[in-house]
Design an enzyme around this catalytic site. Sequence first.
Site, PDB file in Angstrom:
ATOM      1  N   HIS A   1       4.944  -2.169  -5.041  1.00  0.00           N
ATOM      2  CA  HIS A   1       4.941  -3.066  -3.879  1.00  0.00           C
ATOM      3  C   HIS A   1       3.641  -2.992  -3.087  1.00  0.00           C
ATOM      4  O   HIS A   1       3.230  -1.929  -2.611  1.00  0.00           O
ATOM      5  CB  HIS A   1       6.103  -2.709  -2.956  1.00  0.00           C
ATOM      6  CG  HIS A   1       6.247  -3.646  -1.796  1.00  0.00           C
ATOM      7  ND1 HIS A   1       6.602  -4.968  -1.937  1.00  0.00           N
ATOM      8  CD2 HIS A   1       6.062  -3.460  -0.468  1.00  0.00           C
ATOM      9  CE1 HIS A   1       6.642  -5.556  -0.746  1.00  0.00           C
ATOM     10  NE2 HIS A   1       6.313  -4.660   0.156  1.00  0.00           N
TER      11      HIS A   1
ATOM     12  N   TYR B   1      11.253  -8.148  10.756  1.00  0.00           N
ATOM     13  CA  TYR B   1      12.054  -7.160  10.032  1.00  0.00           C
ATOM     14  C   TYR B   1      13.387  -7.032  10.754  1.00  0.00           C
ATOM     15  O   TYR B   1      13.422  -6.678  11.931  1.00  0.00           O
ATOM     16  CB  TYR B   1      11.354  -5.803  10.011  1.00  0.00           C
ATOM     17  CG  TYR B   1      10.307  -5.656   8.941  1.00  0.00           C
ATOM     18  CD1 TYR B   1      10.535  -4.859   7.827  1.00  0.00           C
ATOM     19  CD2 TYR B   1       9.088  -6.310   9.047  1.00  0.00           C
ATOM     20  CE1 TYR B   1       9.571  -4.721   6.845  1.00  0.00           C
ATOM     21  CE2 TYR B   1       8.119  -6.180   8.068  1.00  0.00           C
ATOM     22  CZ  TYR B   1       8.366  -5.378   6.969  1.00  0.00           C
ATOM     23  OH  TYR B   1       7.415  -5.246   5.997  1.00  0.00           O
TER      24      TYR B   1
ATOM     25  N   HIS C   1       1.044  -6.186  -0.725  1.00  0.00           N
ATOM     26  CA  HIS C   1       1.127  -7.529  -0.138  1.00  0.00           C
ATOM     27  C   HIS C   1       0.103  -8.463  -0.784  1.00  0.00           C
ATOM     28  O   HIS C   1      -0.259  -8.293  -1.942  1.00  0.00           O
ATOM     29  CB  HIS C   1       0.984  -7.438   1.380  1.00  0.00           C
ATOM     30  CG  HIS C   1       2.190  -6.860   2.056  1.00  0.00           C
ATOM     31  ND1 HIS C   1       2.200  -6.476   3.385  1.00  0.00           N
ATOM     32  CD2 HIS C   1       3.435  -6.580   1.581  1.00  0.00           C
ATOM     33  CE1 HIS C   1       3.395  -6.009   3.697  1.00  0.00           C
ATOM     34  NE2 HIS C   1       4.156  -6.047   2.620  1.00  0.00           N
TER      35      HIS C   1
ATOM     36  N   HIS D   1      10.784 -11.965   2.089  1.00  0.00           N
ATOM     37  CA  HIS D   1       9.760 -11.193   1.376  1.00  0.00           C
ATOM     38  C   HIS D   1      10.367 -10.033   0.602  1.00  0.00           C
ATOM     39  O   HIS D   1      10.058  -9.827  -0.569  1.00  0.00           O
ATOM     40  CB  HIS D   1       8.725 -10.671   2.365  1.00  0.00           C
ATOM     41  CG  HIS D   1       7.699  -9.780   1.741  1.00  0.00           C
ATOM     42  ND1 HIS D   1       7.768  -8.409   1.829  1.00  0.00           N
ATOM     43  CD2 HIS D   1       6.607 -10.061   1.011  1.00  0.00           C
ATOM     44  CE1 HIS D   1       6.741  -7.876   1.176  1.00  0.00           C
ATOM     45  NE2 HIS D   1       6.020  -8.849   0.680  1.00  0.00           N
TER      46      HIS D   1
END
Length: 526
Positions: A260, A76, A262, A108
Site C-alpha cells: 500500500h 477517515y 498512494h 480508497h
Amino acid sequence: MFPHKRNHLLSLLIGEDDKVVVDESCDVKVSSEELNVEKFGVFGVNRNQIESELSDNGGIQDIVEVEVPENTDTLYWCKIFKAPSITTKHQIVGFEPILEKAKSGGVHHMVLYECTTEPSLMERYVKHHGHVCYSSKIPPEWDSCVTPVVSWAIGSTGEFLPSQVGLPLESNKATFMMLEVHYDNPTLRKATFSTGLKIHYTNQLRPNDGGVFISGVAVSPLQIIPPRQSEYKTAGYCDNACTDSVFPSTGVKVTSVVLHSHLAGRKIKLRQIRHGRELPPIVQDDQYDFNYQQVRRLPSEVTIYPGDQLITECTYQTLNRPQPTMGGYSTKQEMCLAFITYYPKVELAGCYSMPTIPHFFHTFGIKQFYHYDMETVEKMFLKLSDSKIKKNNNKTELPRSVVNDDEAAILTIKNMADYTVDETHETNLFQDLMIQEPAEFQDKTFLDHLIDVPWDEPLLTRRVEETLYKGKHINFCRLSNDTLAMPPVISTFPNITELPSSRPSNNTKCALALQRKLSVSLPNTK
C-alpha cells in the site's frame, strides 16, 4: 443478501487456491468445486446503523451511510461493530468489499481491526454512528483497536484465504471490531457512500489460526519525498529484536501481502534479511498501480524466523509535483505499508519505523530553532506534552528521552496521525519552526526551507535519500493489546550482503492478467 450460489462464484473469482490455477504464461484454469462457507457477516460504516440479526440463510448485515462534505478531500471514518455470538469456535476464511458501483472510486481503502478493550466498555459503541478516525474526540476505548483482521484497497475484489489457514473467532466471547474507511474526494463534491465488508466465516475449522500484522513506515510528515523526481526511495524497518521477541522458534509462514502506497507510488518491495544476508523479497511489485491494490497471494509460503529483519521499501515518482510530498493519510500525501497475512497467529499488531527527529532535521542541515531546543521539538512531533507548547527561551531540565519510555512510544505511534489527516496540521507544525542556526538558513520556517532545497541537484537529493533510508530509525514493535513487546529500538540500516537484482522473488506479474481473464471467462450468474 447474496444467495449461497453467488457466494461460491465470488470466491471463485477471487481465486480460492483449489479452484484457480495460473501457469507460467498466466493462463487460467478453473474447476467447479465449491467453497464450503457456513455463514457470513457484513460490517459497514455510516451515520445510521440498521439493526439486523442472523437470518435463516446464515447472514447478518450492517449497511450504513457516511456523508462526505464538499469541503473535505479526505475523510477517515471509524465505526465499531460486534461480531455475532457463537457457541463454538469459527474462523474467518475470506472477505469481499461492499461498494456502490457508481461511487466505488471514492472509497480508497477499508481496514477492519480487532479491539481488545474490555467488552463491557465497548458494548455502548455498537449503536454509535462513528467518529472521524485519528481525532482527539475519538473515545479512548477505541485506541485498543490496532490489530488488522482484513484490509481492502481500491481495485481489490477481496480475498479468500488458503485452505490451511483461517482467522480465529473465539466462542462464548464478545468480539468487537472497528472498521476504518478512507473516503477520497479530490473533486470536493458532496457525496454519500454506503460502504462495508462482507466477512465469510465457518465452523469447519482449518488446521492453522492465522493473523495479520503491518510493517513499513510509520505514517508521519517525517516521510519526505522530493519534487520532480523520476525515482526516489523510502523504507521502514521491522527490527530483528521485534521478530526475535514475538515469533515462535519455528517462525511464521506468510501466505499473502497487501502492498500500500498512494498516488506517487511506483514500486513496492518487502525485503527479508537473515543473519546479515538478504533473501529473495517476500513480495515485490515493480508496476505498482494505485487503482489496483489486490491482495498478493504468494506462489509459495515464505517463513519469517525469529531474528529476521524486514524492510518495506517504496519507490515514488514525483515528476509533476512542484513541492515536496509528505507522509500522511490523504491520497495527495504518501504511505509505505505492507499488510502481512501469516500463520500461526501471534500477538503482533505492527512492526514499523520512522526517522528519529534529531536525525531528520540534521539531514536538512538544521542545528537549532528559535525558542525550542531539539528535544522540545521532538516532543512537539511526538505529542508528548501539552497540545499548546509555550515558547521558552530559558533552558530547563526535560524528562528522559522519549525512546526510553514505553508509554511515550505508544503515544508516538497513536498520535502522529493527528498531524496528517488534515494537511494543515503538518504545514502549521513546520511553519511554526523558525530556523536559528545555521546562519545561512536563519529566519526561515522549516517548511520554506524544505521548499527551497535545490532538489534538482541529483547529488544532494541522492544524499538525502540515502541518509533518511539508511540513517537512524525508531523501531516500534506493537502488540495486539496496545502495548510494546519491547522498548523502542534506534537502529540503522543493517550491514548486509544485498541480493543481486537478477535473483528470483515472489513477483506478482500474473496478478492483473489473472483478474482480467477471470472476469471475462466465467459465466454471469446475475
